[in-house]
Write a protein that holds these residues in place. Structure first.
Motif, PDB file in Angstrom:
ATOM      1  N   SER A   3       4.044   3.012   1.188  1.00 62.07           N
ATOM      2  CA  SER A   3       3.682   3.887   0.068  1.00 62.07           C
ATOM      3  C   SER A   3       3.826   5.356   0.430  1.00 62.07           C
ATOM      4  O   SER A   3       4.198   6.172  -0.401  1.00 62.07           O
ATOM      5  CB  SER A   3       2.263   3.596  -0.430  1.00 62.07           C
ATOM      6  N   THR A   4       3.562   5.715   1.683  1.00 59.22           N
ATOM      7  CA  THR A   4       3.739   7.098   2.115  1.00 59.22           C
ATOM      8  C   THR A   4       5.208   7.481   2.085  1.00 59.22           C
ATOM      9  O   THR A   4       5.561   8.577   1.654  1.00 59.22           O
ATOM     10  CB  THR A   4       3.162   7.300   3.532  1.00 59.22           C
ATOM     11  N   LEU A   7       6.162   8.009  -1.561  1.00 56.49           N
ATOM     12  CA  LEU A   7       5.639   9.286  -2.044  1.00 56.49           C
ATOM     13  C   LEU A   7       6.436  10.456  -1.486  1.00 56.49           C
ATOM     14  O   LEU A   7       6.747  11.402  -2.199  1.00 56.49           O
ATOM     15  CB  LEU A   7       4.162   9.442  -1.688  1.00 56.49           C
ATOM     16  N   ARG A  96      -1.704   7.359  -7.500  1.00 54.82           N
ATOM     17  CA  ARG A  96      -1.687   7.756  -6.084  1.00 54.82           C
ATOM     18  C   ARG A  96      -1.286   9.212  -6.015  1.00 54.82           C
ATOM     19  O   ARG A  96      -0.280   9.605  -6.594  1.00 54.82           O
ATOM     20  CB  ARG A  96      -0.710   6.898  -5.294  1.00 54.82           C
ATOM     21  N   THR A  97      -2.098   9.993  -5.340  1.00 48.62           N
ATOM     22  CA  THR A  97      -1.780  11.411  -5.201  1.00 48.62           C
ATOM     23  C   THR A  97      -1.586  11.753  -3.736  1.00 48.62           C
ATOM     24  O   THR A  97      -2.189  11.156  -2.849  1.00 48.62           O
ATOM     25  CB  THR A  97      -2.894  12.308  -5.792  1.00 48.62           C
ATOM     26  N   HIS A  98      -0.736  12.718  -3.544  1.00 52.23           N
ATOM     27  CA  HIS A  98      -0.475  13.249  -2.208  1.00 52.23           C
ATOM     28  C   HIS A  98      -0.157  14.725  -2.392  1.00 52.23           C
ATOM     29  O   HIS A  98       0.956  15.084  -2.791  1.00 52.23           O
ATOM     30  CB  HIS A  98       0.678  12.503  -1.538  1.00 52.23           C
ATOM     31  N   GLY A  99      -1.165  15.563  -2.180  1.00 49.14           N
ATOM     32  CA  GLY A  99      -0.966  16.993  -2.375  1.00 49.14           C
ATOM     33  C   GLY A  99      -0.666  17.315  -3.824  1.00 49.14           C
ATOM     34  O   GLY A  99      -1.424  16.959  -4.725  1.00 49.14           O
TER      35      GLY A  99
END
Length: 149
Positions: A3-4, A7, A96-99
């Protein structure tokens, strides 16, 4: 970390779009996507476009639209007509959030009648959003559906 990696790939894609200022941005990713769908179902062109980034990338039925203006002049009208004629039931949603990047995935069931034909579809949607100074804005949408059995 699968998932990383996804993203990170989407983040690079969003940055490469040359993101510019948006017309409107929601307070969180899920409410932004919900506002977009609500605008489609009400036939509110201005509200639907307000949730989209200038350089939004929309994948639908094998077609690509590369900006808010291109979408407005091509598929937006038919998407609104379809959304107004049918009912869309949200089956599952994930955020899903990333920054400054968020990915919203949704599974839906759509039923109704459109152009004198019964509709019963299972759909999946991936929406990528970018956080701007004003909030969240949709920078990519990918829709796919199949007939329900």
């Amino acid at each position: 970390m699968k998932s990383t990696s996804v993203l990170l790939c989407l983040l690079v894609t969003s940055i490469s779009l040359g993101l510019s200022q948006t017309a409107h941005a929601g307070s969180d990713p899920l409410s932004t996507v919900a506002a977009f769908h609500e605008a489609l179902s009400k036939g509110d062109k201005a509200a639907a476009l307000a949730e989209l980034h200038d350089n939004v990338l929309i994948y639908e039925s094998g077609h690509v639209e590369r900006s808010r203006n291109e979408y407005a002049s091509h598929h937006l009208g038919s998407d609104m007509a379809f959304s107004q004629a049918v009912s869309r039931k949200l089956l599952k949603s994930d955020v899903r959030t990333h920054g400054d990047l968020a990915v919203v995935t949704q599974e839906t069931e759509t039923t109704g009648r459109y152009k004198d034909k019964d509709v019963h579809l299972i759909g999946v949607e991936t929406t990528v959003l970018t956080r701007t100074d004003g909030g969240w804005s949709i920078s990519h949408v990918h829709w796919s559906s199949r007939k329900a059995h």
